[in-house]
Design an enzyme around this catalytic site. Structure first.
Site, PDB file in Angstrom:
ATOM      1  N   GLU A  50       0.808  -1.222   0.000  1.00  0.00           N
ATOM      2  CA  GLU A  50       0.000   0.000   0.000  1.00  0.00           C
ATOM      3  C   GLU A  50       0.846   1.279   0.000  1.00  0.00           C
ATOM      4  OE1 GLU A  50      -0.578  -2.646   1.874  1.00  0.00           O
ATOM      5  OE2 GLU A  50      -2.701  -3.191   1.714  1.00  0.00           O
ATOM      6  N   PHE A 112     -11.601  -7.782  13.369  1.00  0.00           N
ATOM      7  CA  PHE A 112     -10.485  -8.192  12.509  1.00  0.00           C
ATOM      8  C   PHE A 112     -10.156  -7.085  11.507  1.00  0.00           C
ATOM      9  CE2 PHE A 112      -9.043 -10.293   8.533  1.00  0.00           C
ATOM     10  CZ  PHE A 112      -7.798 -10.690   9.000  1.00  0.00           C
ATOM     11  N   GLN A 113      -8.899  -6.757  11.399  1.00  0.00           N
ATOM     12  CA  GLN A 113      -8.408  -5.693  10.510  1.00  0.00           C
ATOM     13  C   GLN A 113      -9.065  -4.344  10.778  1.00  0.00           C
ATOM     14  OE1 GLN A 113      -8.289  -7.173   6.384  1.00  0.00           O
ATOM     15  NE2 GLN A 113      -6.204  -7.848   6.791  1.00  0.00           N
ATOM     16  N   LYS A 162     -17.561  -1.219   5.537  1.00  0.00           N
ATOM     17  CA  LYS A 162     -17.988  -2.204   4.540  1.00  0.00           C
ATOM     18  C   LYS A 162     -19.505  -2.174   4.312  1.00  0.00           C
ATOM     19  CE  LYS A 162     -17.391  -6.950   3.093  1.00  0.00           C
ATOM     20  NZ  LYS A 162     -16.670  -8.201   3.296  1.00  0.00           N
ATOM     21  N   MET A 477      24.041   9.616   2.830  1.00  0.00           N
ATOM     22  CA  MET A 477      23.884  10.862   3.580  1.00  0.00           C
ATOM     23  C   MET A 477      24.146  10.633   5.068  1.00  0.00           C
ATOM     24  SD  MET A 477      23.527  13.988   3.022  1.00  0.00           S
ATOM     25  CE  MET A 477      22.580  14.605   1.635  1.00  0.00           C
TER      26      MET A 477
END
Lengths: 564, 163
Positions: A50, A112-113, A162, A477
């Site tokens: 993602e 969940f999630q 959802k 760096m």
């Protein structure tokens, strides 16, 4: 006719003119994905993580000026997107990120999630919305695009549970939107503009300092005209490169920590500073106590909160860069008063003396590949026309210093947040938006690994970008700071156990090249650029201990640069 | 310098946390904060007491104004205004204290709103200073529990903050 929430969402995207959505499916967004599958107006690009989706959408937005759109699932989908959202937020990039959420009845139950996406993203978005009812969905999406793309742009998150994607409601997309709490400024205050013009024309040692705001406002032409009418030295921030032609003698280079000597000395000694769409970032100002000690300051910015945040200004102008500069240009053309020619001549003479230090010089006779040389050759071979994305670190600074951007939107990097891993997915977003343009990702062996998985996305969608890996075996760096300020104690900055990048590229279905000698640089670049339909991963083995010069060390003023 | 911000914001879930989050993220300080819906149920009114130099207060005003849910805000302390805070104090009310606290309540024009054999509950309204003075007069040994609402404020005369 009633549509499901998922159908409404996709129709909204179509109404907004969205052609591409970058995303990754999951449980909470299955209905949206099912809807996407059944239509052809909006293309979905499947990334491999993602974070890659957000950077790709971000690159897409930076190159085109259109909002980038992201679709991810709840929980880890949302948290993985956060780095990319924060990256866009720091650089004021317009994006709309749709995150799935568990059903409304399950919110707050540690389902969940489930994650509080609104709470997690709140500090790094321009705004965010939780859609609790399908009847609010279309209006919320309209608001999201409106907020993301107007005023000072920024990312907007829309969290969609959802059950909202399943529920039905008649679809109607609002044509216009009024928000009583959100009315961004556009035109500047005429009285302030007059005051600024007086100050600008009184200057004897003026500097024009512009930032990402000019690029975001698509105002490079009116900005360039403003600079030409005055004839004053122009410097750009890292985010502002390309707003004024980088190969023009009136351009004195980037300013700031790794800016040119002439730009920073000009800042230190100027008597009038004209700041346009820039925010006096700490990497620009150096020690704020020592910043522009002799200057009266004009500051044009669309965000009032950017004005006088760190540096006090004498004439603030709140407004979009384009309309304000248009008004100024008209006044300049019509005015009897002109800049003091004699003073300006002397100021340019001083500027040329500083320029003569040749602060970007490097050892051209080295037996090792100098990264600066690769950048110079890239610039020459692409004719300065490529879209260049970068990751973060030394290679980013070398690209900014040596690739002379004559046009805006060509230089695409994470300036504010400094996000390693940005370059490759951003390049894919650019290539998708502009398939006929040359797109190059300048990176290092540490950064590229952070989003290397997106090589798969590139293969799946046929996005033949060119990856230029300046491989010095160090987090360059970090190593440079350790060399300068930690007596060469290279704690954790050495990249052990690197992969064979040629084989790695090949295993992803691309072309890999390894270049070890300075004499092979040009030929390899030409060969890679000629492979129009292949992603070529070029692994340049560069001088491991080369440093980025010049440099303003932390706590120093702009006149206290470390030179080569 | 201490300042009072009056903020009108959309009465939506999360609006309060946007303001509070902004203050903590940018290191601004909140002395007190009260919030409740207004006569227009779509709007909330927040009164926030903070402190800082003029530059910091200017930045706070700009940053709060930038929040999308904020409709309007004003720096009350910039002009004539009225401040009020409400405090509920539970005190000892045995022996000498039983008379003393009642007398103090009269002097401060406070009201005793609950009584039992050993305690009073007193309601006091006024500026923060007046509430402090009441607590001091009652004395630490007599104070059992203190609840303060935080400051509310409004402009004087026809000075009104409306959407």
């Amino acid at each position: 006719m009633e549509l499901t929430g998922a159908e409404i969402l996709v129709r909204c995207l179509k109404e907004e003119g969205v052609k591409h959505v970058f995303g990754y499916p999951g449980g909470a967004v299955l209905n949206i994905y099912d809807t996407l599958n059944a239509q052809e107006d909006v293309d979905h690009i499947l990334v491999r993580h993602e974070q890659g989706a957000t950077h790709a959408a971000d690159g897409y937005a930076r190159a085109t000026g259109k909002p980038g759109v992201v679709l991810v699932t709840s929980g880890p989908g949302a948290t993985n997107a956060v780095t990319g959202i924060a990256t866009a937020f720091m650089d004021s990039i317009p994006m709309v990120i749709i995150t799935g959420q568990v059903p409304t009845h399950a919110i707050g139950s540690d389902a969940f999630q489930e994650v509080d996406a609104i709470g997690i993203t709140r500090p790094c978005v321009k705004h965010n919305f939780l859609v609790k009812d399908v009847s609010d969905l279309a209006l919320t999406i309209k608001k999201a695009f409106h907020v993301a793309t107007t005023g000072r742009p920024g990312p907007v998150v829309v969290d969609v549970p959802k059950d909202v994607t399943i529920a039905r409601y008649p679809f109607e997309y609002p044509k216009k939107i009024e928000m009583r709490s959100y009315k961004p400024a556009s035109k500047g205050h005429t009285g302030q503009i007059r005051k600024a013009m007086d100050m600008i024309l009184e200057a004897r040692k003026p500097m024009i300092y512009s930032g990402g705001g000019v690029v975001l406002d698509k105002s490079h032409e009116v900005f360039t005209e403003f600079c030409r009418l005055l004839g004053y030295p122009v410097t750009n921030t890292l985010m502002g490169l390309g707003a004024f032609p980088g190969s023009d003698p009136q351009f004195v280079g980037m300013l700031g920590m790794h800016g040119t000597y002439e730009a920073n000395m000009g800042m230190h000694h100027c008597d009038v500073l004209i700041a346009i769409g820039a925010r006096f970032d700490d990497r620009v100002t150096g020690n704020i106590e020592k910043f522009c000690p002799h200057a009266r300051i004009v500051h044009i910015d669309i965000d009032p909160a950017s004005i006088a945040k760190t540096v006090k200004v004498d004439v603030p102008i709140v407004g979009a860069v384009g309309p304000v500069l248009k008004q100024m240009n008209r006044m300049l053309r019509e005015s009897e008063r002109k800049p003091d020619e004699q003073a300006l001549r002397e100021w340019w003479k001083q500027m040329e003396e500083w320029r003569a230090t040749d602060c970007l010089r490097y050892d051209r006779s080295s037996k090792r590949i100098k990264p600066q040389y690769v950048m110079e050759e890239l610039y020459r071979i692409t004719g300065g026309k490529a879209y260049v994305t970068s990751d973060v670190g030394q290679h980013q600074m070398w690209a900014a210093q040596f690739y002379k951007f004559d046009l805006p939107n060509r230089w695409i990097n994470s300036g504010g947040l400094g996000t390693m891993g940005f370059g490759l997915p951003a390049a894919l977003g650019v290539k998708l938006a502009l398939p006929d343009e040359e797109v190059v990702c300048v990176t290092g062996e540490a950064s590229i690994i952070m989003c290397i998985q997106e090589l798969s996305t590139a293969l799946q969608y046929g996005l033949p970008v060119k990856v230029i890996n300046l491989n010095n075996g160090y987090m360059g760096m970090v190593r440079q700071w350790q060399e300068f300020f930690f007596q060469k104690r290279y704690s954790m900055s050495y990249m052990e156990a690197l992969p064979d990048f040629v084989k790695l590229a090949e295993s992803f279905g691309h072309v890999g090249m390894k270049i070890e000698k300075p004499g092979d640089v040009t030929g390899a670049l030409e060969e890679a650029m000629a492979m129009k339909d292949r992603l070529v991963f070029m692994d340049f083995i560069t001088d491991p201990e080369e440093n980025v010069y010049p440099m303003i060390p932390a706590g120093a003023g702009q006149n206290e640069m470390i030179l080569v | 310098m201490r300042h009072i911000l009056s903020i009108l914001l959309e009465n939506e879930s999360g609006a309060l946390s946007r303001v509070a989050g902004l203050f903590s993220a940018r290191g601004y300080n909140i002395e007190s904060l009260t919030v409740a819906p207004t006569e227009d149920p779509s709007l909330s009114r927040m009164t926030l007491v903070t402190s800082g130099s003029d530059e910091v207060i200017e930045q706070i005003m700009k940053q709060v104004n930038k929040l999308i849910d904020v409709v309007k805000l004003v720096l009350l302390t910039e002009s004539d205004h009225i401040e009020r805070e409400l405090m509920l104090v539970k005190t000892q009310a045995r022996g000498e204290a039983r008379e003393e606290v009642k007398r103090l309540a009269d002097i401060f024009r406070a009201r005793i709103i609950d009584v039992d054999e050993g305690t009073y509950t007193v309601e006091v309204t006024g500026t923060g200073q007046k509430l402090d003075a009441f607590l001091q007069a009652v004395g630490e040994v007599n104070v059992i529990e203190v609840v303060r609402t935080g400051l509310s404020g409004i402009g004087r005369g026809d000075n009104a903050l409306r959407a």
